[in-house]
Enzyme design. Sequence first.
Site, PDB file in Angstrom:
ATOM      1  N   HIS A   1      -9.873   2.096   0.498  1.00 24.57           N
ATOM      2  CA  HIS A   1      -9.795   0.913   1.358  1.00 24.57           C
ATOM      3  C   HIS A   1     -10.906   0.898   2.409  1.00 24.57           C
ATOM      4  CE1 HIS A   1      -7.947  -2.435   3.478  1.00 24.57           C
ATOM      5  NE2 HIS A   1      -6.926  -2.433   2.630  1.00 24.57           N
TER       6      HIS A   1
ATOM      7  N   GLU B   1     -11.713  -3.737  -2.908  1.00 28.06           N
ATOM      8  CA  GLU B   1     -10.782  -2.720  -3.399  1.00 28.06           C
ATOM      9  C   GLU B   1     -10.618  -2.846  -4.918  1.00 28.06           C
ATOM     10  OE1 GLU B   1      -7.149  -3.096  -0.905  1.00 28.06           O
ATOM     11  OE2 GLU B   1      -8.448  -4.466   0.210  1.00 28.06           O
TER      12      GLU B   1
ATOM     13  N   HIS C   1       0.805  -1.227   0.000  1.00 22.75           N
ATOM     14  CA  HIS C   1       0.000   0.000   0.000  1.00 22.75           C
ATOM     15  C   HIS C   1       0.837   1.275   0.000  1.00 22.75           C
ATOM     16  CE1 HIS C   1      -3.492  -2.373   0.099  1.00 22.75           C
ATOM     17  NE2 HIS C   1      -3.695  -2.450   1.396  1.00 22.75           N
TER      18      HIS C   1
END
Length: 325
Positions: free
Chosen positions: A175, A290, A105
């Site tokens: 997210h 996602e 991420h």
Amino acid sequence: MSELFGTLADGTGVHRWTLERAGVRVRVRVLSYGGIVQSVEVPDRDGRTADVVLGFPGLDGYLAHPEPFLGALIGRYANRIAGGRFPLDGRTYALEQNEGGNSLHGGDGGFDKRMWEVEPVEHGVRLSRVSPHGEEGFPGRLEVSVTYTLDMAGALHIAYEAVTDAPTVVNLTSHSYWNLGGRGDTGGHELRLAASRYTPVDAELIPTGALDEVAGTRFDFRQPRKAGAGYDHNLVLDKGVTGEPVEVAELHDPASGRVLTVATTEPGLQLYTGDHLPAPFAPGDGIALETQHFPDSPNRPGFPSTELRPGEVFRSRTVYGFSAR
């Protein structure tokens, strides 16, 4: 409409923006810190409203519990890059390794932990920031904007754009963890995904490079069924990359009647059933859907490319629709 939500240690004020429209029974709140979707309030089949995303009531909660990435904007690269390294134009770039030996991420200093400039736009807000060359190891100065808008049907639109001054890779997502009941375990939620294949992974959740069929496996959600637990995997959407958002998913909570639909331009969807959510939440309290390109794409030439070059514009759109039945 905005209000002060909290203050960072350096004195920077974090504001919360509220998106709502006359006659629309959906209300969304977004933070200038991390671009976080803090709450999404929608009615059930009986008209009772509840917040259907996991979030904290104050800034301290997000600062104390960054790892679940609750509701945050994720970048520069959503999901995992194996070994925290990738090749581009004959050079290998080293990223922060913040999940074992891999990059997750965007690193510990990813977009989810950055302040964003916020300006109101028609029926929503536009968030923007400049990610300097070398941030978390990524090349190129990246100018990013993300626009949240609410339409008259109560759908939340998220539009991403980015430009760079040097070749780089980009993969952005939101997210949010969805709980259509408003609280409690989501194991009874029913999920449908328009995905005939998925990307199998190794023990570190890095794709092997294969694109396996979901038929006969636990990854087959082509017909609605309970989501259950044990998922942190990328589903390969049948539609591929599209210029306009195409509906690819439906999540239904039979108890409340609430329905979430997901439409996107992206080729993949990471299904994460929240098996490692920390206190004050419990495992299974939320489901993340996602929309994104595939994990480790910069190291997998056979996956859809995440490269962005000067003169190009990265664009991605996802629409979350709400109803009840």
